[in-house]
Design a protein around this motif. Structure first.
Motif, PDB file in Angstrom:
ATOM      1  N   GLU A  38       0.843  -1.185   0.000  1.00 13.44           N
ATOM      2  CA  GLU A  38       0.000   0.000   0.000  1.00 13.44           C
ATOM      3  C   GLU A  38       0.884   1.243   0.000  1.00 13.44           C
ATOM      4  O   GLU A  38       1.750   1.412   0.850  1.00 13.44           O
ATOM      5  N   THR A  39       0.682   2.106  -0.992  1.00 10.76           N
ATOM      6  CA  THR A  39       1.527   3.280  -1.172  1.00 10.76           C
ATOM      7  C   THR A  39       0.659   4.505  -1.401  1.00 10.76           C
ATOM      8  O   THR A  39      -0.222   4.466  -2.260  1.00 10.76           O
ATOM      9  N   PRO A  40       0.850   5.593  -0.670  1.00  4.73           N
ATOM     10  CA  PRO A  40       0.099   6.818  -0.976  1.00  4.73           C
ATOM     11  C   PRO A  40       0.363   7.239  -2.417  1.00  4.73           C
ATOM     12  O   PRO A  40       1.506   7.307  -2.850  1.00  4.73           O
ATOM     13  N   ILE A  41      -0.705   7.512  -3.177  1.00  2.00           N
ATOM     14  CA  ILE A  41      -0.528   7.754  -4.601  1.00  2.00           C
ATOM     15  C   ILE A  41      -1.215   9.027  -5.080  1.00  2.00           C
ATOM     16  O   ILE A  41      -1.222   9.323  -6.263  1.00  2.00           O
ATOM     17  N   VAL A  42      -1.787   9.796  -4.176  1.00  2.00           N
ATOM     18  CA  VAL A  42      -2.559  10.955  -4.614  1.00  2.00           C
ATOM     19  C   VAL A  42      -1.896  12.256  -4.190  1.00  2.00           C
ATOM     20  O   VAL A  42      -1.592  12.457  -3.014  1.00  2.00           O
ATOM     21  N   GLN A  43      -1.656  13.124  -5.160  1.00  2.00           N
ATOM     22  CA  GLN A  43      -1.344  14.530  -4.893  1.00  2.00           C
ATOM     23  C   GLN A  43      -2.645  15.288  -5.114  1.00  2.00           C
ATOM     24  O   GLN A  43      -3.196  15.270  -6.210  1.00  2.00           O
ATOM     25  N   ALA A  44      -3.162  15.914  -4.082  1.00  2.00           N
ATOM     26  CA  ALA A  44      -4.466  16.555  -4.232  1.00  2.00           C
ATOM     27  C   ALA A  44      -4.543  17.827  -3.406  1.00  2.00           C
ATOM     28  O   ALA A  44      -4.022  17.900  -2.302  1.00  2.00           O
ATOM     29  N   THR A  45      -5.209  18.822  -3.959  1.00  2.53           N
ATOM     30  CA  THR A  45      -5.496  20.041  -3.213  1.00  2.53           C
ATOM     31  C   THR A  45      -6.984  20.167  -2.925  1.00  2.53           C
ATOM     32  O   THR A  45      -7.393  21.006  -2.142  1.00  2.53           O
ATOM     33  N   SER A  94      -5.559  -5.206 -17.312  1.00  2.00           N
ATOM     34  CA  SER A  94      -5.141  -3.804 -17.414  1.00  2.00           C
ATOM     35  C   SER A  94      -5.589  -3.050 -16.168  1.00  2.00           C
ATOM     36  O   SER A  94      -6.475  -3.499 -15.435  1.00  2.00           O
ATOM     37  N   TYR A  95      -4.997  -1.870 -15.928  1.00  2.00           N
ATOM     38  CA  TYR A  95      -5.398  -1.134 -14.731  1.00  2.00           C
ATOM     39  C   TYR A  95      -6.864  -0.699 -14.777  1.00  2.00           C
ATOM     40  O   TYR A  95      -7.555  -0.758 -13.743  1.00  2.00           O
ATOM     41  N   PRO A  96      -7.419  -0.247 -15.943  1.00  2.06           N
ATOM     42  CA  PRO A  96      -8.831   0.150 -15.904  1.00  2.06           C
ATOM     43  C   PRO A  96      -9.770  -1.007 -15.547  1.00  2.06           C
ATOM     44  O   PRO A  96     -10.745  -0.819 -14.803  1.00  2.06           O
ATOM     45  N   ALA A  97      -9.483  -2.199 -16.062  1.00  3.22           N
ATOM     46  CA  ALA A  97     -10.332  -3.345 -15.746  1.00  3.22           C
ATOM     47  C   ALA A  97     -10.229  -3.721 -14.275  1.00  3.22           C
ATOM     48  O   ALA A  97     -11.240  -4.000 -13.604  1.00  3.22           O
ATOM     49  N   VAL A 142      -3.710  14.218  -8.795  1.00  2.19           N
ATOM     50  CA  VAL A 142      -2.822  13.432  -9.645  1.00  2.19           C
ATOM     51  C   VAL A 142      -2.527  12.107  -8.947  1.00  2.19           C
ATOM     52  O   VAL A 142      -2.133  12.086  -7.778  1.00  2.19           O
ATOM     53  N   PHE A 143      -2.704  11.002  -9.665  1.00  2.00           N
ATOM     54  CA  PHE A 143      -2.213   9.722  -9.193  1.00  2.00           C
ATOM     55  C   PHE A 143      -0.719   9.685  -9.522  1.00  2.00           C
ATOM     56  O   PHE A 143      -0.330   9.628 -10.685  1.00  2.00           O
ATOM     57  N   THR A 144       0.108   9.742  -8.489  1.00  2.00           N
ATOM     58  CA  THR A 144       1.549   9.936  -8.665  1.00  2.00           C
ATOM     59  C   THR A 144       2.249   8.589  -8.879  1.00  2.00           C
ATOM     60  O   THR A 144       3.005   8.111  -8.025  1.00  2.00           O
ATOM     61  N   ASP A 195      -3.899   0.923  -5.550  1.00  2.00           N
ATOM     62  CA  ASP A 195      -3.553   2.235  -5.001  1.00  2.00           C
ATOM     63  C   ASP A 195      -4.500   3.315  -5.533  1.00  2.00           C
ATOM     64  O   ASP A 195      -4.903   4.219  -4.798  1.00  2.00           O
ATOM     65  N   MET A 196      -4.862   3.226  -6.816  1.00  2.00           N
ATOM     66  CA  MET A 196      -5.790   4.204  -7.385  1.00  2.00           C
ATOM     67  C   MET A 196      -7.173   4.081  -6.765  1.00  2.00           C
ATOM     68  O   MET A 196      -7.841   5.086  -6.495  1.00  2.00           O
ATOM     69  N   ALA A 197      -7.618   2.854  -6.525  1.00  2.00           N
ATOM     70  CA  ALA A 197      -8.919   2.654  -5.888  1.00  2.00           C
ATOM     71  C   ALA A 197      -8.930   3.263  -4.490  1.00  2.00           C
ATOM     72  O   ALA A 197      -9.880   3.955  -4.100  1.00  2.00           O
ATOM     73  N   ALA A 198      -7.867   3.026  -3.721  1.00  2.00           N
ATOM     74  CA  ALA A 198      -7.785   3.615  -2.384  1.00  2.00           C
ATOM     75  C   ALA A 198      -7.778   5.137  -2.475  1.00  2.00           C
ATOM     76  O   ALA A 198      -8.400   5.830  -1.657  1.00  2.00           O
ATOM     77  N   GLY A 199      -7.081   5.677  -3.478  1.00  2.00           N
ATOM     78  CA  GLY A 199      -7.062   7.119  -3.654  1.00  2.00           C
ATOM     79  C   GLY A 199      -8.432   7.676  -3.994  1.00  2.00           C
ATOM     80  O   GLY A 199      -8.839   8.713  -3.464  1.00  2.00           O
ATOM     81  N   LEU A 200      -9.166   6.989  -4.866  1.00  2.00           N
ATOM     82  CA  LEU A 200     -10.504   7.460  -5.233  1.00  2.00           C
ATOM     83  C   LEU A 200     -11.458   7.391  -4.045  1.00  2.00           C
ATOM     84  O   LEU A 200     -12.313   8.268  -3.871  1.00  2.00           O
ATOM     85  N   LEU A 201     -11.326   6.357  -3.220  1.00  2.00           N
ATOM     86  CA  LEU A 201     -12.153   6.303  -2.019  1.00  2.00           C
ATOM     87  C   LEU A 201     -11.851   7.480  -1.109  1.00  2.00           C
ATOM     88  O   LEU A 201     -12.755   8.086  -0.524  1.00  2.00           O
ATOM     89  N   SER A 202     -10.584   7.819  -0.984  1.00  2.00           N
ATOM     90  CA  SER A 202     -10.193   8.945  -0.147  1.00  2.00           C
ATOM     91  C   SER A 202     -10.714  10.261  -0.711  1.00  2.00           C
ATOM     92  O   SER A 202     -11.207  11.122   0.029  1.00  2.00           O
ATOM     93  N   LEU A 203     -10.628  10.407  -2.024  1.00  2.00           N
ATOM     94  CA  LEU A 203     -11.016  11.670  -2.659  1.00  2.00           C
ATOM     95  C   LEU A 203     -12.521  11.886  -2.696  1.00  2.00           C
ATOM     96  O   LEU A 203     -12.983  13.015  -2.877  1.00  2.00           O
ATOM     97  N   THR A 204     -13.301  10.839  -2.540  1.00  2.00           N
ATOM     98  CA  THR A 204     -14.756  10.973  -2.633  1.00  2.00           C
ATOM     99  C   THR A 204     -15.463  10.770  -1.306  1.00  2.00           C
ATOM    100  O   THR A 204     -16.687  10.892  -1.237  1.00  2.00           O
TER     101      THR A 204
END
Length: 246
Positions: free
Chosen positions: A22-29, A66-69, A186-188, A226-235
């Protein structure tokens, strides 16, 4: 996030010695606030994933790796009331101007709730006018905002064979700079993959395909988690947004 969802997102993806961490992947303001009520209410959530080969899934054994799937499956678990549909609009080899033209066309043809724009890898590999690249990223952000969807960017991948690391990094930093100025998350991916490599360079080879450039099944799966975790955090209201400084 309930315990079942947390376990799903944190579960290990393994190929040989490489294990997803698990790696932090979001740069967000700011958060993807417009999506939060949609997630709570349920119904359909249409996402456009657009970019080059790492969106298309080059290096994966099958398209559903793939990552989208993988991201679609993970979000469906995390958001059981939501019918998540991710359209994969990746085309290998594209640079930003080509993807930007397709993005404009896609937004004119269909309504999306979220656009994930993977941008910059081939531009960074090939080099060119950095100011023009930054202007194109800004133009794309403006285009998506005018069309109405929420937007997140996915920055370039890290790989050990980068020929001019300092120049390549300027493209990564340019994306972060433009996005920060426009309050776009940004997903970093670059920093995340670099951390994987620094933690265990030998094991990291299993996160890449045979060409040592594109991602493998394990790499795409880790990215999607990591992107899924980021989207959960962002929403999710009240949850801290994960951040990495650029």
């Amino acid at each position: 996030m309930n315990l079942i969802v947390a376990a799903t997102l944190a579960g290990a993806a393994q190929a040989g010695p490489f294990i997803c961490r698990e790696t932090p992947i979001v740069q967000a303001t700011e958060r993807l606030a417009a999506l939060a009520p949609r997630v709570v209410a349920g119904g359909k959530l249409d996402i456009l994933a657009i970019g080059s080969s790492s969106t298309e899934g080059v290096g994966a054994s099958t398209r559903d790796r793939s990552y989208p799937a993988r991201l679609q499956n993970l979000l469906a678990t995390a958001w059981p009331r939501v019918q998540v549909n991710i359209a994969n609009a990746g085309i290998g080899g594209e640079i930003a101007p080509q993807t930007l033209a397709r993005l404009k066309q896609a937004l004119s043809e269909r309504r999306y709730d979220l656009v994930i724009w993977q941008v910059g890898t081939n531009d960074a590999v090939n080099g060119g006018d950095l100011a023009a690249f930054k202007a194109m990223v800004a133009d794309g952000i403006a285009m998506v905002r005018q069309a109405g969807p929420s937007l997140a960017l996915l920055d370039p991948q890290f790989f050990p064979g980068i020929r001019e690391p300092a120049r390549y990094r300027t493209y990564v930093d340019a994306i972060g700079e433009v996005a920060k100025g426009q309050s776009v998350p940004v997903f970093t991916r670059y920093d995340t993959m670099r951390e994987w490599h620094e933690a265990d360079a030998q094991a990291f080879t299993a996160a890449l395909a045979a060409d040592s450039f594109h991602m493998s099944d394990a790499g795409y799966d880790c990215l999607a988690r990591d992107m899924a975790a980021g989207l959960l955090s962002l929403t999710a209201a009240g949850r801290p947004v994960m951040a990495q400084s650029k």
